[in-house]
Write a protein that holds these residues in place. Structure first.
Motif, PDB file in Angstrom:
ATOM      1  N   ALA A  86       0.831  -1.211   0.000  1.00 49.88           N
ATOM      2  CA  ALA A  86       0.000   0.000   0.000  1.00 49.88           C
ATOM      3  C   ALA A  86       0.863   1.258   0.000  1.00 49.88           C
ATOM      4  CB  ALA A  86      -0.923  -0.017   1.218  1.00 49.88           C
ATOM      5  N   SER A  87       1.970   1.232   0.760  1.00 57.45           N
ATOM      6  CA  SER A  87       2.813   2.427   0.861  1.00 57.45           C
ATOM      7  C   SER A  87       3.455   2.783  -0.477  1.00 57.45           C
ATOM      8  CB  SER A  87       3.901   2.213   1.921  1.00 57.45           C
ATOM      9  OG  SER A  87       3.325   1.951   3.187  1.00 57.45           O
ATOM     10  N   ILE A  88       4.164   1.806  -1.055  1.00 59.13           N
ATOM     11  CA  ILE A  88       4.854   2.090  -2.315  1.00 59.13           C
ATOM     12  C   ILE A  88       3.859   2.284  -3.452  1.00 59.13           C
ATOM     13  CG2 ILE A  88       6.511   1.195  -3.989  1.00 59.13           C
ATOM     14  CD1 ILE A  88       7.959  -0.190  -1.759  1.00 59.13           C
ATOM     15  N   THR A  90       0.781   3.423  -3.265  1.00 57.14           N
ATOM     16  CA  THR A  90       0.151   4.742  -3.132  1.00 57.14           C
ATOM     17  C   THR A  90       1.105   5.844  -3.565  1.00 57.14           C
ATOM     18  OG1 THR A  90      -1.222   3.956  -1.293  1.00 57.14           O
ATOM     19  CG2 THR A  90      -0.937   6.341  -1.512  1.00 57.14           C
ATOM     20  N   LEU A  91       2.368   5.730  -3.163  1.00 55.49           N
ATOM     21  CA  LEU A  91       3.352   6.747  -3.514  1.00 55.49           C
ATOM     22  C   LEU A  91       3.517   6.861  -5.031  1.00 55.49           C
ATOM     23  CD1 LEU A  91       5.504   8.746  -2.473  1.00 55.49           C
ATOM     24  CD2 LEU A  91       7.133   6.840  -2.516  1.00 55.49           C
ATOM     25  N   ILE A  92       3.677   5.722  -5.706  1.00 58.26           N
ATOM     26  CA  ILE A  92       3.859   5.744  -7.155  1.00 58.26           C
ATOM     27  C   ILE A  92       2.561   6.159  -7.845  1.00 58.26           C
ATOM     28  CG2 ILE A  92       4.423   4.366  -9.187  1.00 58.26           C
ATOM     29  CD1 ILE A  92       6.783   4.952  -7.319  1.00 58.26           C
ATOM     30  N   GLY A  93       1.429   5.666  -7.313  1.00 58.57           N
ATOM     31  CA  GLY A  93       0.141   6.034  -7.898  1.00 58.57           C
ATOM     32  C   GLY A  93      -0.104   7.527  -7.828  1.00 58.57           C
ATOM     33  N   LEU A  94       0.208   8.132  -6.693  1.00 60.51           N
ATOM     34  CA  LEU A  94       0.032   9.582  -6.564  1.00 60.51           C
ATOM     35  C   LEU A  94       0.946  10.337  -7.524  1.00 60.51           C
ATOM     36  CD1 LEU A  94      -0.311  10.007  -2.684  1.00 60.51           C
ATOM     37  CD2 LEU A  94      -2.086  10.347  -4.430  1.00 60.51           C
ATOM     38  N   SER A  95       2.155   9.853  -7.678  1.00 57.34           N
ATOM     39  CA  SER A  95       3.066  10.517  -8.616  1.00 57.34           C
ATOM     40  C   SER A  95       2.525  10.458 -10.042  1.00 57.34           C
ATOM     41  CB  SER A  95       4.455   9.876  -8.539  1.00 57.34           C
ATOM     42  OG  SER A  95       4.434   8.561  -9.062  1.00 57.34           O
ATOM     43  N   VAL A  96       1.877   9.328 -10.403  1.00 58.66           N
ATOM     44  CA  VAL A  96       1.278   9.205 -11.731  1.00 58.66           C
ATOM     45  C   VAL A  96       0.119  10.190 -11.882  1.00 58.66           C
ATOM     46  CG1 VAL A  96      -0.053   7.685 -13.247  1.00 58.66           C
ATOM     47  CG2 VAL A  96       1.983   6.813 -12.068  1.00 58.66           C
ATOM     48  N   ALA A 107       3.870   6.950 -19.473  1.00 60.21           N
ATOM     49  CA  ALA A 107       3.766   5.709 -20.244  1.00 60.21           C
ATOM     50  C   ALA A 107       3.369   4.555 -19.335  1.00 60.21           C
ATOM     51  CB  ALA A 107       5.111   5.419 -20.919  1.00 60.21           C
ATOM     52  N   GLU A 108       2.349   3.806 -19.764  1.00 65.55           N
ATOM     53  CA  GLU A 108       1.901   2.624 -19.033  1.00 65.55           C
ATOM     54  C   GLU A 108       1.643   2.916 -17.558  1.00 65.55           C
ATOM     55  OE1 GLU A 108       1.188  -0.138 -20.423  1.00 65.55           O
ATOM     56  OE2 GLU A 108       2.155  -0.016 -22.382  1.00 65.55           O
ATOM     57  N   PRO A 109       0.756   3.839 -17.205  1.00 67.30           N
ATOM     58  CA  PRO A 109       0.534   4.167 -15.791  1.00 67.30           C
ATOM     59  C   PRO A 109       0.043   2.991 -14.973  1.00 67.30           C
ATOM     60  CG  PRO A 109      -1.175   5.128 -17.175  1.00 67.30           C
ATOM     61  CD  PRO A 109      -0.137   4.618 -18.097  1.00 67.30           C
ATOM     62  N   VAL A 110      -0.839   2.166 -15.557  1.00 68.91           N
ATOM     63  CA  VAL A 110      -1.360   1.010 -14.814  1.00 68.91           C
ATOM     64  C   VAL A 110      -0.249   0.000 -14.564  1.00 68.91           C
ATOM     65  CG1 VAL A 110      -3.004  -0.898 -14.857  1.00 68.91           C
ATOM     66  CG2 VAL A 110      -3.672   1.338 -15.759  1.00 68.91           C
ATOM     67  N   PHE A 111       0.568  -0.254 -15.568  1.00 71.88           N
ATOM     68  CA  PHE A 111       1.674  -1.208 -15.430  1.00 71.88           C
ATOM     69  C   PHE A 111       2.659  -0.748 -14.357  1.00 71.88           C
ATOM     70  CE2 PHE A 111       5.951  -2.521 -17.163  1.00 71.88           C
ATOM     71  CZ  PHE A 111       5.899  -3.807 -16.649  1.00 71.88           C
ATOM     72  N   VAL A 112       2.988   0.549 -14.395  1.00 73.13           N
ATOM     73  CA  VAL A 112       3.935   1.088 -13.417  1.00 73.13           C
ATOM     74  C   VAL A 112       3.363   0.992 -12.002  1.00 73.13           C
ATOM     75  CG1 VAL A 112       5.093   3.187 -12.636  1.00 73.13           C
ATOM     76  CG2 VAL A 112       5.041   2.622 -15.074  1.00 73.13           C
ATOM     77  N   THR A 113       2.102   1.368 -11.841  1.00 76.36           N
ATOM     78  CA  THR A 113       1.478   1.325 -10.510  1.00 76.36           C
ATOM     79  C   THR A 113       1.351  -0.104 -10.007  1.00 76.36           C
ATOM     80  OG1 THR A 113       0.215   3.329 -11.042  1.00 76.36           O
ATOM     81  CG2 THR A 113      -0.545   1.999  -9.181  1.00 76.36           C
ATOM     82  N   ALA A 119       6.014  -4.872  -6.017  1.00 79.52           N
ATOM     83  CA  ALA A 119       7.353  -4.728  -5.442  1.00 79.52           C
ATOM     84  C   ALA A 119       7.267  -4.368  -3.962  1.00 79.52           C
ATOM     85  CB  ALA A 119       8.141  -3.660  -6.209  1.00 79.52           C
ATOM     86  N   GLY A 120       6.313  -3.493  -3.609  1.00 79.55           N
ATOM     87  CA  GLY A 120       6.127  -3.151  -2.197  1.00 79.55           C
ATOM     88  C   GLY A 120       5.694  -4.348  -1.378  1.00 79.55           C
ATOM     89  N   ALA A 121       4.848  -5.209  -1.970  1.00 78.34           N
ATOM     90  CA  ALA A 121       4.394  -6.411  -1.261  1.00 78.34           C
ATOM     91  C   ALA A 121       5.553  -7.367  -0.987  1.00 78.34           C
ATOM     92  CB  ALA A 121       3.296  -7.108  -2.066  1.00 78.34           C
ATOM     93  N   VAL A 122       6.402  -7.564  -2.001  1.00 76.75           N
ATOM     94  CA  VAL A 122       7.554  -8.455  -1.818  1.00 76.75           C
ATOM     95  C   VAL A 122       8.548  -7.852  -0.830  1.00 76.75           C
ATOM     96  CG1 VAL A 122       9.510  -9.552  -2.969  1.00 76.75           C
ATOM     97  CG2 VAL A 122       7.277  -9.482  -4.090  1.00 76.75           C
ATOM     98  N   ALA A 123       8.775  -6.532  -0.920  1.00 78.90           N
ATOM     99  CA  ALA A 123       9.667  -5.880   0.037  1.00 78.90           C
ATOM    100  C   ALA A 123       9.123  -6.015   1.455  1.00 78.90           C
ATOM    101  CB  ALA A 123       9.837  -4.399  -0.328  1.00 78.90           C
ATOM    102  N   GLY A 124       7.807  -5.878   1.596  1.00 81.28           N
ATOM    103  CA  GLY A 124       7.197  -6.064   2.918  1.00 81.28           C
ATOM    104  C   GLY A 124       7.348  -7.489   3.415  1.00 81.28           C
ATOM    105  N   LEU A 125       7.257  -8.456   2.478  1.00 80.74           N
ATOM    106  CA  LEU A 125       7.470  -9.863   2.850  1.00 80.74           C
ATOM    107  C   LEU A 125       8.859 -10.074   3.422  1.00 80.74           C
ATOM    108  CD1 LEU A 125       6.754 -12.957   2.664  1.00 80.74           C
ATOM    109  CD2 LEU A 125       7.774 -12.884   0.378  1.00 80.74           C
ATOM    110  N   VAL A 126       9.869  -9.554   2.731  1.00 81.32           N
ATOM    111  CA  VAL A 126      11.258  -9.705   3.192  1.00 81.32           C
ATOM    112  C   VAL A 126      11.459  -8.991   4.526  1.00 81.32           C
ATOM    113  CG1 VAL A 126      13.662  -9.214   2.664  1.00 81.32           C
ATOM    114  CG2 VAL A 126      12.119  -9.975   0.847  1.00 81.32           C
ATOM    115  N   ALA A 127      10.961  -7.751   4.630  1.00 78.54           N
ATOM    116  CA  ALA A 127      11.119  -6.997   5.878  1.00 78.54           C
ATOM    117  C   ALA A 127      10.390  -7.685   7.024  1.00 78.54           C
ATOM    118  CB  ALA A 127      10.591  -5.574   5.688  1.00 78.54           C
ATOM    119  N   GLY A 128       9.202  -8.195   6.767  1.00 78.82           N
ATOM    120  CA  GLY A 128       8.457  -8.890   7.813  1.00 78.82           C
ATOM    121  C   GLY A 128       9.153 -10.154   8.272  1.00 78.82           C
ATOM    122  N   TYR A 129       9.753 -10.871   7.297  1.00 75.57           N
ATOM    123  CA  TYR A 129      10.488 -12.092   7.667  1.00 75.57           C
ATOM    124  C   TYR A 129      11.638 -11.766   8.609  1.00 75.57           C
ATOM    125  CZ  TYR A 129      13.638 -16.053   7.252  1.00 75.57           C
ATOM    126  OH  TYR A 129      14.488 -17.095   7.540  1.00 75.57           O
TER     127      TYR A 129
END
Length: 396
Positions: A86-88, A90-96, A107-113, A119-129
């Motif tokens: 949600a954090s990452i 939201t941040l990228i979505g707002l920038s778009v 270019a490709e706003p949906v793909f980027v968001t 990526a934020g979900a996977v980063a959260g997985l690693v940080a949570g682990y």
């Protein structure tokens, strides 16, 4: 949702969240983007990236279950993953959105968001682990500390009781024996019992100090030094000169005794022993040299001229906010290639371990221990070229 329900659902929620992101990626790239572009090449390449990335969440949930991670901790990983997503995202979505509001081209706003959300979900997985790993390590450390504290208290209690029995029986023997030699032997036993009882108390103080649970109070290091030197000289035929004021209090506890003991014993071990220089004892008797702290520099000169200075000197100095304890010997000194590692723990070397303990305890007292370059500007005689250790402790 109560804790038990969370624990049961946690791995499924984590895997489901990953699958939801996969479904969203497939739906967008193959269901919408492919029709808009009229071809599959580009959408398939994009899907290979943001369609595979969320599968890390599915695999993460599986691995956590296989390693028997408690469900409540898997819930923590799930929460970290959602928060990161949600954090990452939201941040990228707002920038778009801001970029489009400004009239810019994205270019490709949906793909980027979508990619940022994954990526934020996977980063959260690693940080949570790693967060749950750190929590497990902390809990394990607390359990270990509690166990060691219990064992320490139990051993000290049982040893103290055993020594009390030995001392009581020795006292009975002392009253009943008529042989002088036998009575002297019993006295030696009782004296050793007293020393062991003191060592038990010191071990408790050391354990509390290293664990950070100690209560510091004013300690007279002059008195402690006198006791240490007296005890060492009962078993070692080495003159030890103690110099300093009548008293000097520092903020410490009984663990300061092992600090002084290890340094003095180290000096005795590595200094030139009195037995190696038999002329010293006779010279001392001829000159009437004493080990009193009131010895002057003129007396030092006399001792130097007669080659009768003591092999070990312990000097105590009081400054405005600290007390310095100098321990010098007339041995070969510390080799230059070992000076930087002298306080490091070395397996299998008793004296190395003793100096490491000294540094650890002194650090706990908010003090400092160092290996001085020479004996200049210290209570030690200028002619002593052996090792020169200086302990600085805060005044009480």
């Amino acid at each position: 949702m109560d804790a038990n329900a969370r624990a049961r659902l946690a791995p499924w929620l984590l895997a489901s969240y990953g699958l939801v992101l996969v479904v969203v990626a497939v739906g967008w790239h193959l269901g919408i983007e492919a029709r808009q572009l009229g071809r599959l090449g580009g959408p398939m390449l994009a899907l290979a990236l943001d369609g595979v990335l969320p599968l890390a969440l599915v695999y993460g949930g599986y691995r956590l279950v296989k390693t028997a991670t408690p469900g409540e901790q898997i819930w923590t990983v799930f929460v970290w993953s959602v928060v990161g997503s949600a954090s990452i995202g939201t941040l990228i979505g707002l920038s778009v959105v801001i970029r489009q509001f400004e009239g810019g081209t994205v270019a490709e706003p949906v793909f980027v968001t979508l990619l940022s959300v994954e990526a934020g979900a996977v980063a959260g997985l690693v940080a949570g682990y790693f967060a749950i790993q750190a929590r497990q390590d902390a809990e394990r450390a607390v359990r270990t500390a509690g166990t060691l504290s219990f064992v320490n208290d139990l051993l000290r209690h049982d040893l103290a009781n055993g020594l009390l029995v030995i001392d009581g029986r020795a006292s009975i023997l002392h009253r009943q024996l008529e042989s002088t030699d036998a009575r002297n032997a019993v006295e030696a036993i009782r004296e050793q019992v007293t020393e062991l009882d003191r060592l038990i108390d010191n071990a408790g103080a050391v354990a509390e100090t290293l664990a950070g649970d100690a209560t510091f109070e004013p300690v007279d290091v002059v008195a402690v030094t006198g006791e240490v030197v007296d005890r060492i000289q009962r078993t070692r035929d080495v003159p030890i000169d103690v110099r300093g004021p009548d008293g000097a209090t520092v903020r410490a506890n009984d663990a300061v005794r092992p600090v002084i003991w290890n340094l003095v014993e180290n000096a005795v071990e590595h200094g030139a022993a009195a037995t190696d220089r038999p002329d010293r004892a006779a010279a001392r008797e001829r000159t009437g040299a004493s080990t009193d702290s009131s010895r002057t520099s003129e007396a030092d000169a006399v001792l130097a001229d007669r080659d009768d200075r003591p092999p070990v000197v312990v000097g105590i100095e009081v400054t405005a906010d600290a007390v310095e304890i100098h321990v010098c010997d007339d041995g070969p000194g510390v080799p230059h290639d070992k000076r930087n590692t002298i306080f490091e723990a070395r397996a299998g070397e008793t004296h190395g371990g003793g100096l490491h303990l000294v540094e650890t305890l002194v650090d706990s007292f908010d003090g400092e221990v160092r290996l001085a370059d020479d004996s200049g500007r210290s209570p030690c005689p200028a002619e002593m070229r052996g090792a020169h250790f200086v302990v600085t402790l805060p005044r009480s």
